[in-house]
Design an enzyme around this catalytic site. Structure first.
Site, PDB file in Angstrom:
ATOM      1  N   THR A  19       0.847  -1.168   0.051  1.00 48.14           N
ATOM      2  CA  THR A  19       0.046   0.109  -0.070  1.00 48.14           C
ATOM      3  C   THR A  19       0.901   1.259  -0.085  1.00 48.14           C
ATOM      4  OG1 THR A  19      -0.078  -0.083   2.368  1.00 48.14           O
ATOM      5  CG2 THR A  19      -2.014  -1.077   1.117  1.00 48.14           C
ATOM      6  N   ARG A  56       8.344  -2.300   1.257  1.00 48.29           N
ATOM      7  CA  ARG A  56       9.118  -2.584   2.597  1.00 48.29           C
ATOM      8  C   ARG A  56       9.639  -3.896   2.756  1.00 48.29           C
ATOM      9  NH1 ARG A  56       4.743   0.963   6.115  1.00 48.29           N
ATOM     10  NH2 ARG A  56       4.637   2.828   4.772  1.00 48.29           N
ATOM     11  N   SER A  78       7.932   4.076   7.066  1.00 46.64           N
ATOM     12  CA  SER A  78       7.298   4.666   7.672  1.00 46.64           C
ATOM     13  C   SER A  78       7.170   4.656   9.221  1.00 46.64           C
ATOM     14  CB  SER A  78       5.629   4.337   7.446  1.00 46.64           C
ATOM     15  OG  SER A  78       4.481   5.163   7.853  1.00 46.64           O
ATOM     16  N   HIS A  79       6.213   3.700   9.927  1.00 43.46           N
ATOM     17  CA  HIS A  79       6.030   3.580  11.389  1.00 43.46           C
ATOM     18  C   HIS A  79       6.867   2.285  11.739  1.00 43.46           C
ATOM     19  CE1 HIS A  79       2.778   1.481   9.064  1.00 43.46           C
ATOM     20  NE2 HIS A  79       2.707   0.671  10.124  1.00 43.46           N
ATOM     21  N   ASP A 112       5.069   9.893  13.411  1.00 40.80           N
ATOM     22  CA  ASP A 112       5.608   8.471  13.044  1.00 40.80           C
ATOM     23  C   ASP A 112       7.071   8.801  12.403  1.00 40.80           C
ATOM     24  OD1 ASP A 112       4.647   9.301  10.782  1.00 40.80           O
ATOM     25  OD2 ASP A 112       4.315   7.038  10.257  1.00 40.80           O
ATOM     26  N   ASP A 155       8.236   8.458   9.319  1.00 38.55           N
ATOM     27  CA  ASP A 155       8.142   9.639   8.149  1.00 38.55           C
ATOM     28  C   ASP A 155       7.361  10.837   8.167  1.00 38.55           C
ATOM     29  OD1 ASP A 155       6.000   8.239   7.797  1.00 38.55           O
ATOM     30  OD2 ASP A 155       6.238   8.258   5.741  1.00 38.55           O
ATOM     31  N   ASP A 174       4.146  11.274   8.610  1.00 41.09           N
ATOM     32  CA  ASP A 174       2.910  11.131   7.794  1.00 41.09           C
ATOM     33  C   ASP A 174       1.609  11.015   9.093  1.00 41.09           C
ATOM     34  OD1 ASP A 174       3.125   8.588   7.852  1.00 41.09           O
ATOM     35  OD2 ASP A 174       2.711   8.580   5.871  1.00 41.09           O
ATOM     36  N   ARG A 175       2.094  10.163   9.897  1.00 33.59           N
ATOM     37  CA  ARG A 175       0.700   9.966  11.163  1.00 33.59           C
ATOM     38  C   ARG A 175       0.939  10.862  12.191  1.00 33.59           C
ATOM     39  NH1 ARG A 175       0.046   3.518  11.643  1.00 33.59           N
ATOM     40  NH2 ARG A 175       0.227   2.815   9.402  1.00 33.59           N
ATOM     41  N   THR A 222      -8.198   1.245   2.178  1.00 36.79           N
ATOM     42  CA  THR A 222      -6.979   1.671   2.972  1.00 36.79           C
ATOM     43  C   THR A 222      -5.891   1.905   1.865  1.00 36.79           C
ATOM     44  OG1 THR A 222      -7.744   0.428   5.039  1.00 36.79           O
ATOM     45  CG2 THR A 222      -5.573   0.865   4.610  1.00 36.79           C
ATOM     46  N   GLU A 251      -8.101   5.609  10.130  1.00 37.56           N
ATOM     47  CA  GLU A 251      -8.024   5.191  11.433  1.00 37.56           C
ATOM     48  C   GLU A 251      -6.513   5.009  11.878  1.00 37.56           C
ATOM     49  OE1 GLU A 251      -7.058   2.128  12.418  1.00 37.56           O
ATOM     50  OE2 GLU A 251      -6.728   1.793  10.199  1.00 37.56           O
ATOM     51  N   SER A 252      -5.601   4.774  10.917  1.00 40.42           N
ATOM     52  CA  SER A 252      -4.219   4.460  11.279  1.00 40.42           C
ATOM     53  C   SER A 252      -3.593   5.749  11.439  1.00 40.42           C
ATOM     54  CB  SER A 252      -3.445   3.401  10.323  1.00 40.42           C
ATOM     55  OG  SER A 252      -3.541   4.089   9.025  1.00 40.42           O
ATOM     56  N   LYS A 293      -0.762  12.009   3.844  1.00 40.40           N
ATOM     57  CA  LYS A 293      -1.260  12.226   5.127  1.00 40.40           C
ATOM     58  C   LYS A 293      -0.214  13.158   5.829  1.00 40.40           C
ATOM     59  CE  LYS A 293      -0.545   7.420   6.898  1.00 40.40           C
ATOM     60  NZ  LYS A 293      -0.524   6.683   5.394  1.00 40.40           N
ATOM     61  N   ARG A 345      -5.657  -7.189  10.874  1.00 39.84           N
ATOM     62  CA  ARG A 345      -6.283  -6.058  11.459  1.00 39.84           C
ATOM     63  C   ARG A 345      -7.746  -6.236  11.658  1.00 39.84           C
ATOM     64  NH1 ARG A 345      -1.812  -3.032  11.828  1.00 39.84           N
ATOM     65  NH2 ARG A 345      -0.707  -2.187  10.085  1.00 39.84           N
TER      66      ARG A 345
END
Length: 543
Positions: free
Chosen positions: A18, A22, A113-114, A277, A279, A281-282, A344, A364-365, A376, A496
């Protein structure tokens, strides 16, 4: 410049998820692995001859060396101008900002990312389009197809690129420009928000604790919050980006940001807690004694966005990912604007934003954003909250509880079962899918199933179809459970499970979410056979 052609063979498993590809850092360090994937991106996007490209990353282990490899390969492929964040750093939303401002052809972002960093952590690479947004499925499919047929790649001999110096260097007409990573992004934030009002909030004694988690957002938060807005020195914690994130797991949730949650639950908590997070974006937003769920956060932001200068004319529409709670739907209905439900993945918001159908969107993440970029944006969400607080002069708990009193409360939680053996996770999903038609009318725990389906999305802009985007189970009384396998992990599969029920305005909004959702949690576990298929009696992470 001298260009070498290197023979290679396809490497299995280079399918973008997505948010790009990674893998474990060690996998990306294998000879030719990164080079193959870069070559596949170049081929999959139709080449880079004459292109201007933005390059950056979240500063994790391997970031600088990977950028230097990319520079040499883009030079060999005919790119003309590269814009790179100083020290290889560009948060994901800042990269989107620079791509759009400089009218670049696209951009390469090195990030997982996270996910954890370091030599034994994770690494990643994704490609963003000229609109600043993640490559859509037709592009990632072309990239994946190229990984399966690759026979060679080209790489140029270049002098060492000094990423620490803000400067522009030319090599035979090939331009490498190293920029301050914060400048363009900070200027954009100042256009959107009332910085004077927020400065006044801090002048009044307002206290913020912002945890940058030793990740990409540290320099941005220090420059904007402490530098421009006048927040106290020390407001930004863990503000220096480190290759291993200081041993932290840069995911702003109750498990990995426990110190911040504990601080905000203490009697002497500051007025606001926040985090981003790896990078950038969260986002995470907490009030004293009251964490704000990401689903509630995007709903509150949408309901109050008009208080910020960049959104004072109102919102064209809003969108959320399907598993995100339906709190945003109720705001859209009252505002009289359109609500779009997407799969998502931030890439699904891109067409809606570009077409002007929506102004704001969220997942929601811990993801929220608007049409200012095509990613984001964690710090943007924090600044919008600060702008709202500066205007309303109420606490976060007061604003959130007033929101529930007005719109009702969507009790919501997500249960993650991590690193499940992939075959077992896929069996769970396939068996549940096979039973969907027969589930309505069945009992699950104390509840009766009203409906069940597998979500598919018809893009209203380009007509494309995205299938198999998660299983939805609807219970009588309005409860809901959603099941999907995550595409952001690097080890096994992550199941999830998203659980939700609505309590109308005037109802009991004071329950703890796990308590309020107990019957739905039990029913979801039973209908999917989670323990049977995974061997797990409890989730690894609850958010």
């Amino acid at each position: 410049m001298n260009i070498e052609t290197v023979s290679t063979k396809p490497i299995a498993g280079q399918k973008p998820g997505t948010s790009g590809l990674r893998k474990k850092t060690a996998t990306f360090l294998e000879p030719g692995y990164l080079e193959n994937y870069i070559a596949a991106i170049i081929e999959g996007i139709g080449g880079v001859e004459g292109a201007t490209m933005v390059i950056g990353g979240d500063g994790r282990f391997g970031n600088r060396q990977a950028i230097k490899t990319l520079v040499r390969m883009l030079a060999a492929a005919g790119a003309k101008h590269l814009i790179i964040g100083q020290n290889g750093l560009l948060s994901t939303p800042a990269a989107s900002c620079v791509i759009r401002k400089r009218q670049a052809t696209g951009g390469f972002i090195f990030s997982a990312s996270h996910n954890p960093g370091g030599e034994h952590g994770d690494f990643g690479l994704k490609y963003n389009l000229a609109n600043g947004g993640p490559a859509p499925e037709n592009v990632t499919s072309a990239i994946y197809k190229a990984t399966q047929t690759l026979s060679s790649y080209r790489i140029a001999e270049l002098d060492e690129i000094d990423l620490s110096d803000v400067a522009t260097v030319e090599h035979d007409g090939f331009v490498v420009e190293v920029i301050d990573p914060v400048t363009d992004y900070a200027a954009l934030m100042e256009e959107l928000f009332d910085f004077d009002a927020i400065s006044g909030l801090f002048d009044s004694g307002f206290r913020l604790a912002y945890d940058a988690m030793h990740a990409a957002t540290g320099p941005y938060a220090k420059a904007i919050l402490e530098g421009r807005l006048g927040a106290a020195v020390g407001t930004v914690r863990n503000g220096e980006p480190l290759p291993d994130f200081g041993g932290l797991h840069p995911d702003p949730n109750p498990v990995h940001a426990k110190a911040l949650f504990d601080l905000m639950a203490a009697p002497e908590a500051p007025d606001m807690g926040a985090a981003s997070d790896g990078d950038g974006d969260r986002n995470l937003v907490l009030g004293p004694g009251l964490p704000v769920s990401p689903s509630d956060s995007i709903a509150v932001l949408a309901a109050n966005a008009h208080l910020a200068p960049g959104y004072e004319r109102g919102l064209a529409g809003v969108a959320r990912s399907m598993p995100t709670s339906r709190a945003l739907d109720r705001v859209a209905e009252e505002l009289g604007i359109s609500l779009y439900e997407t799969p998502t993945g931030w890439k699904f918001f891109g067409n809606l934003l570009d077409a002007g159908k929506i102004t704001m969107c969220g997942e929601e993440s811990a993801g929220a954003g608007s049409d200012h970029v095509r990613e984001k944006d964690g710090l943007w969400a924090v600044l919008l909250w600060l702008n709202i607080l500066a205007v309303r002069r109420q606490s976060i708990p007061e604003i959130v509880r007033e929101h529930w009193a007005r719109f009702g409360r969507n009790y919501y939680t997500r249960h993650d079962y991590e690193a499940i053996e992939t075959e077992r996770a896929e069996t769970l999903m396939s068996e549940l899918t096979a039973r969907l038609a027969s589930l309505p009318g069945e009992k699950a725990g104390a509840l009766t199933i009203e409906g069940a389906d597998e979500f598919a999305y018809h893009d209203p802009i380009d007509g494309s179809l995205a299938e198999h985007q998660g299983i939805r189970i609807l219970f009588e009384g309005g409860g809901r459970a959603v099941f999907r396998l995550s595409g952001t992990g690097t080890e096994g599969a992550t199941l999830r499970v998203y659980l939700e029920r609505f309590e109308p305005a005037g109802g009991d909004h004071a329950l703890e979410p796990q308590q309020a959702l107990a019957e739905i949690i039990a029913a979801a576990g039973e209908v999917a056979g989670i323990e049977k298929h995974t061997g797990r009696t409890a989730p690894d992470v609850i958010t």
